[in-house]
Design an enzyme around this catalytic site. Structure first.
Site, mmCIF file in Angstrom:
data_model
loop_
_atom_site.group_PDB
_atom_site.id
_atom_site.type_symbol
_atom_site.label_atom_id
_atom_site.label_comp_id
_atom_site.label_asym_id
_atom_site.label_seq_id
_atom_site.Cartn_x
_atom_site.Cartn_y
_atom_site.Cartn_z
ATOM 1 N N ASP A 169 0.835 -1.215 0.000
ATOM 2 C CA ASP A 169 0.000 0.000 0.000
ATOM 3 C C ASP A 169 0.860 1.251 0.000
ATOM 4 O OD1 ASP A 169 -2.138 -1.636 -0.006
ATOM 5 O OD2 ASP A 169 -2.868 -1.157 2.007
ATOM 6 N N LYS A 170 1.937 1.221 0.769
ATOM 7 C CA LYS A 170 2.819 2.387 0.818
ATOM 8 C C LYS A 170 3.528 2.599 -0.518
ATOM 9 C CE LYS A 170 3.771 2.242 5.788
ATOM 10 N NZ LYS A 170 4.815 2.032 6.827
ATOM 11 N N GLN A 171 3.844 1.484 -1.181
ATOM 12 C CA GLN A 171 4.534 1.592 -2.464
ATOM 13 C C GLN A 171 3.621 2.141 -3.555
ATOM 14 O OE1 GLN A 171 7.832 0.841 -3.224
ATOM 15 N NE2 GLN A 171 8.155 0.590 -1.027
ATOM 16 N N HIS A 562 69.333 -68.586 -4.870
ATOM 17 C CA HIS A 562 68.857 -67.995 -6.127
ATOM 18 C C HIS A 562 69.732 -66.805 -6.525
ATOM 19 C CE1 HIS A 562 65.153 -70.264 -5.028
ATOM 20 N NE2 HIS A 562 65.085 -70.419 -6.349
ATOM 21 N N ASP A 723 65.252 -75.419 -14.339
ATOM 22 C CA ASP A 723 65.175 -74.815 -13.010
ATOM 23 C C ASP A 723 65.432 -75.853 -11.917
ATOM 24 O OD1 ASP A 723 64.885 -72.611 -11.406
ATOM 25 O OD2 ASP A 723 62.699 -72.692 -11.326
#
EC number: 3.1.4.35
Length: 861
Positions: A169-171, A562, A723
């Protein structure tokens, strides 16, 4: 008949209500409602009351509203505007308004969308532009309260309502006396609030007004829900497209963060629904270099007092990437952007980087906290309106950058759905940094590996002095550097200094390395390559061959068994099987070359512990290789040597030949894993059975050589035979080698007991060393006998190995029986001692002393 006046008609209708009802039932639907609902600009007599309108069938009104929905299907706002015009007329309200509901920054709010709609107002005048919206949270005003509670509210006097706010309302200068507000809900979400203000013909809106308002707003609700559903579909479609394309581009680029971000963000630009966006990349340095801190500590430079990221880093944007989508598309990259650059001057990116918040700002230039540039930011004349800024966070929850999006394309502010889409994008981009981080770490690890490999190679690679100790070019040719020598000269020198193969027993299965030094074994190894005639045929540089052979020797660790001596013995046995055992006829010269080289390398860098220990101790090798752990390490080590051109004895082969060599290395070295022996021996036995039935040697050769797989199976069994060849040597050699093997096993058992806190198996338990003969017999019977028995059937020339094995079994069996006899005698003596002890105890119990026979509980007087 004279002319009838209006007053006469009114009097007649008032006196004849039945006639009036029949007439309006037929006529008012088409004539009056057609004017009221179809022509938005037609004037309607203000005296038309609700009771008069409700005399018309409600179905007609519904039909007209549906027609409006169909006519205005493209815009829910336009359809809502026409409906509000009619409702303002029906309710006798001064005006109607509609407020949309949304959320920003996680906070719900309402915004004016249609204001002051009257029966005669225009849509363009009532529609509120995005930059002129009146926005307020749900805790302000009756509209906010209705959106919060999701229930209709009829306020007869706003001054008496605690939720009323006179802000509007104010605006506008308008005075609100009473109002009727109804929410439009989709599921649990409020889409809008529609409000009728100031009843004209009464002090307040009635219950009947509420019913009519709610009833006919259902048409507006349908339109808004359709629009909302369409919008949500668009949102999800954009989200999926963004994720799909960004994922596509992110995984295209793994090497650089900037390029990764750029590819992803540029590809998805059409789905972001904004005019412009920028990416600010943050410096990830957490700690300064010590020399950068000196000026601060000496007071020459002020310490940094600006904002920091949550993890304590100084907020420094080292690069801004600006994507312009309005007008002509353009990308600007600003390295080391100044603090007054328009993307940073507001302070918003810094704020987001400092706090990690998502900031969604409406009408950004009007904000008091951040100082956005109010005018055009560049020569294009583009102006900032709405802003959405988000942090880019990686998987570690470190903020690596800030993404800021400007001006939604439809002019509306960014909403919660835009926040979700962009947050999904930034999260994905942040998490995708894991790819580049991982790639960078892998690259660093690769670099460290290369450096470590270079360091190790520098230590293990044969030095010039070591090479000259074998290739005596300085003494023979009187030159200082080997590069001055011709290849034929070096080959001649090498042949002169190498031992005679017959004298050294290199062709014999009974060969023993014990009388030969390790240095001389290198020369013997070189002699074997010359004997199979591969050096000249494959143009192997003599210097390279010598360096490779010496480097292989140094690659073996000084473990108990080894070590280099074992490596050489396996190579010598391979040579003997090929030449003396006449297995060479199944293989080409290149294959024989590869097999001999692989045999020398088969246990290189052995650690003196087996695969099981690697797994138990979770060593790096076990983590790197899942199966055949040590064998795969020996293979990788061997291949690494060949990557060095100065060690690559196969450097003059073509690509296909080299690939064949590498494949044979893989087959030969992996085959030495005894865990695989039991898988391949059945296949080998079938080959031997078939060959045994062949009538001629040519037929056997054709059968074997026609299938590469058969050749590989035979080669794998040859590696096993090589081996294990120590078990076939003369007893005086085999007994010593067996002790070396046992000592290495016991050393592993000691490690298992002390380091792993585990009890070793009997074979590796030093406390059970006396059981070695028994274990050897079991090993011969369970593993070795099959190998040499089948090879003896396959080629009679290999029978000496089987004979040596059987002789050694007799020796070990004899020792095992001696040990068992000693154990038996010991057990018998222990049994006798136990019997004597038990007999003595029994005698004592029966013939004890008189004192012992006295009762301890009863005394005879």
């Amino acid at each position: 008949m004279g002319e009838i006046s209006q007053e006469a008609v009114e009097r007649y209708l008032e006196k004849n209500p039945c006639f009036a009802k029949e007439y309006f039932d037929k006529k008012l639907r088409v004539e009056a409602l057609g004017v009221i609902f179809k022509n938005s600009h037609a004037g309607v007599q203000t005296g038309l009351s609700l009771p008069e309108m409700t005399q018309v069938e409600e179905s007609a009104v519904c039909l007209e509203l549906l027609q409006c929905m169909q006519d205005e299907a493209g815009s829910a706002e336009q359809m809502a505007h026409r409906a509000l015009q009619r409702l303002a007329q029906l309710l006798q309200a001064d005006c109607c308004s509609m407020f949309s509901c949304r959320a920003r920054n996680g906070i719900p709010e309402v915004a004016s969308r249609l204001l002051n709609v009257t029966p005669t107002s225009k849509f363009e005048d009532n529609l509120v532009a995005p930059d002129r919206e009146v926005v307020f949270p749900l805790d302000i005003g009756i509209v906010g309260w209705v959106a919060h509670v999701k229930k209709a509210l009829n306020v007869s006097d706003v001054k008496k309502n605690s939720h009323f706010s006179d802000f509007m309302d104010k605006q506008t200068g308008y005075v609100t006396r009473n109002l009727l507000a109804v929410p439009i809900v989709a599921g649990k979400e409020v889409l809008a609030v529609v409000m009728a203000v100031n009843k004209i013909s009464a002090p307040e809106f009635s219950k009947q007004d509420e019913e009519v308002f709610s009833k006919y707003l259902s048409f507006v609700a349908v339109a808004l829900r359709l629009q909302h559903t369409s919008y949500l579909y668009s949102v999800e479609s954009r989200r999926s497209q963004i994720l799909m394309w960004s994922a596509n581009k992110v995984f295209e680029e793994l090497t650089d963060v900037e390029r990764q971000f750029h590819k992803a963000l540029y590809t998805i630009r059409t789905y972001l629904n904004c005019d412009r966006y920028s990416i600010g990349l943050l410096d990830m340095t957490k700690e300064k270099e010590f020399y950068d801190e000196w000026p601060i500590k000496l007071g020459e430079v002020e310490p940094y007092k600006g904002p920091k990221t949550p993890d304590g880093r100084e907020i420094i944007f080292y690069k801004i990437i600006d994507y312009i989508l309005h007008g002509k598309e353009e990308i600007n990259v600003i390295p080391s952007p100044p603090a007054d650059h328009w993307t940073l001057v507001s302070g918003l990116p810094t704020y987001v980087a400092e706090n990690g918040f998502i900031c969604n700002m409406l009408n950004a230039p009007a904000d008091e906290y951040f100082t956005f540039q109010k005018g055009p930011v560049d020569e294009t004349g583009w102006v900032i309106k709405n802003v959405l800024s988000l942090p880019i966070v990686n998987k570690k929850e470190d903020i690596v950058g800030v993404a800021t999006f400007y001006n939604r394309k439809d002019g509306k502010p960014f909403d919660e759905h835009d926040e979700h889409i962009t947050e999904t994008l930034t999260q994905f981009l942040g998490w995708s940094l894991l790819n580049t981080d991982t790639y960078e770490r892998v690259n660093k690890l690769e670099s460290r590996k290369d450096i470590a490999q270079e360091m190790v190679m520098n230590l293990t690679k044969a030095t010039p002095d070591e090479i000259s100790s074998i290739l005596k070019f300085k003494e023979k040719l009187n030159v200082e550097v080997i590069e001055e020598c011709e290849e034929r000269q070096l080959l001649a020198i090498l042949k002169e200094d190498l031992p005679d193969p017959r004298t050294a027993d290199l062709y014999e299965f009974c060969f023993s390395d014990f009388p030969i030094t390790e240095h001389e074994l290198v020369k013997c190894g070189l002699r074997l390559f010359l004997e199979i005639n591969v050096v000249e045929k494959f143009k192997v540089p003599v210097e390279v061959l010598t360096r490779w052979m010496y480097t292989v020797r140094k690659g073996y660790r000084p473990v108990t068994y080894h070590n280099w001596r074992h490596g050489f013995n396996v190579g010598q046995t391979m040579f003997t099987l090929l030449m003396t055992g006449r297995l060479k006829k199944y293989y080409t010269d290149l294959e024989a070359f590869a097999m001999l080289a692989a045999a020398f390398c088969h246990d290189i860098d052995h650690r003196g512990t087996n695969n099981l220990y690697q797994m138990k101790s979770t060593s790096p090798l076990a983590r790197l290789h899942g199966t055949s752990i040590l064998e795969r390490h020996h293979l990788e080590y061997s291949k690494t040597l060949l990557q060095d051109e100065s060690l690559n004895i196969f450097q003059n082969l073509n690509k296909r030949q080299f690939e064949t060599v590498i494949h044979l290395f893989e087959v030969a070295i992996i085959a030495t894993d005894l865990a695989l022996y039991f898988k391949k021996r059945t296949m080998f036995q079938k080959i031997v059975d078939t060959c045994e039935q062949m009538q001629s040697e040519e037929e056997t050769i054709k059968y074997v050589t026609s299938d590469p797989t058969k050749k590989e199976v035979i080669m794998a069994m040859m590696m096993t035979a090589c081996d294990l060849s120590a078990i076939t040597k003369p007893w005086e050699v085999q007994s010593q080698v067996a002790l070396l093997v046992a000592n290495e096993f016991w050393e592993q058992g000691d490690l298992e007991r002390t380091v792993l806190q585990q009890q070793p198996i009997p074979m590796m338990d030093r406390s059970k060393k006396d059981e070695l003969p028994k274990l050897q017999v079991g090993f011969i019977d369970f593993v070795c006998t099959f190998v040499y028995k089948e090879f003896s059937r396959f080629h009679g020339e290999i029978t000496p190995m089987l004979n040596g094995l059987q002789n050694n079994r007799v020796e070990w069996k004899s020792l095992a029986e001696e040990y068992e006899a000693k154990v038996k005698v010991t057990e018998e003596e222990a049994g006798k001692q136990e019997e004597e002890a038990s007999d003595g105890k029994a005698a004592t119990d029966l013939g004890g002393s008189a004192e012992d026979k006295k009762s301890k509980t009863c005394l005879m007087l």
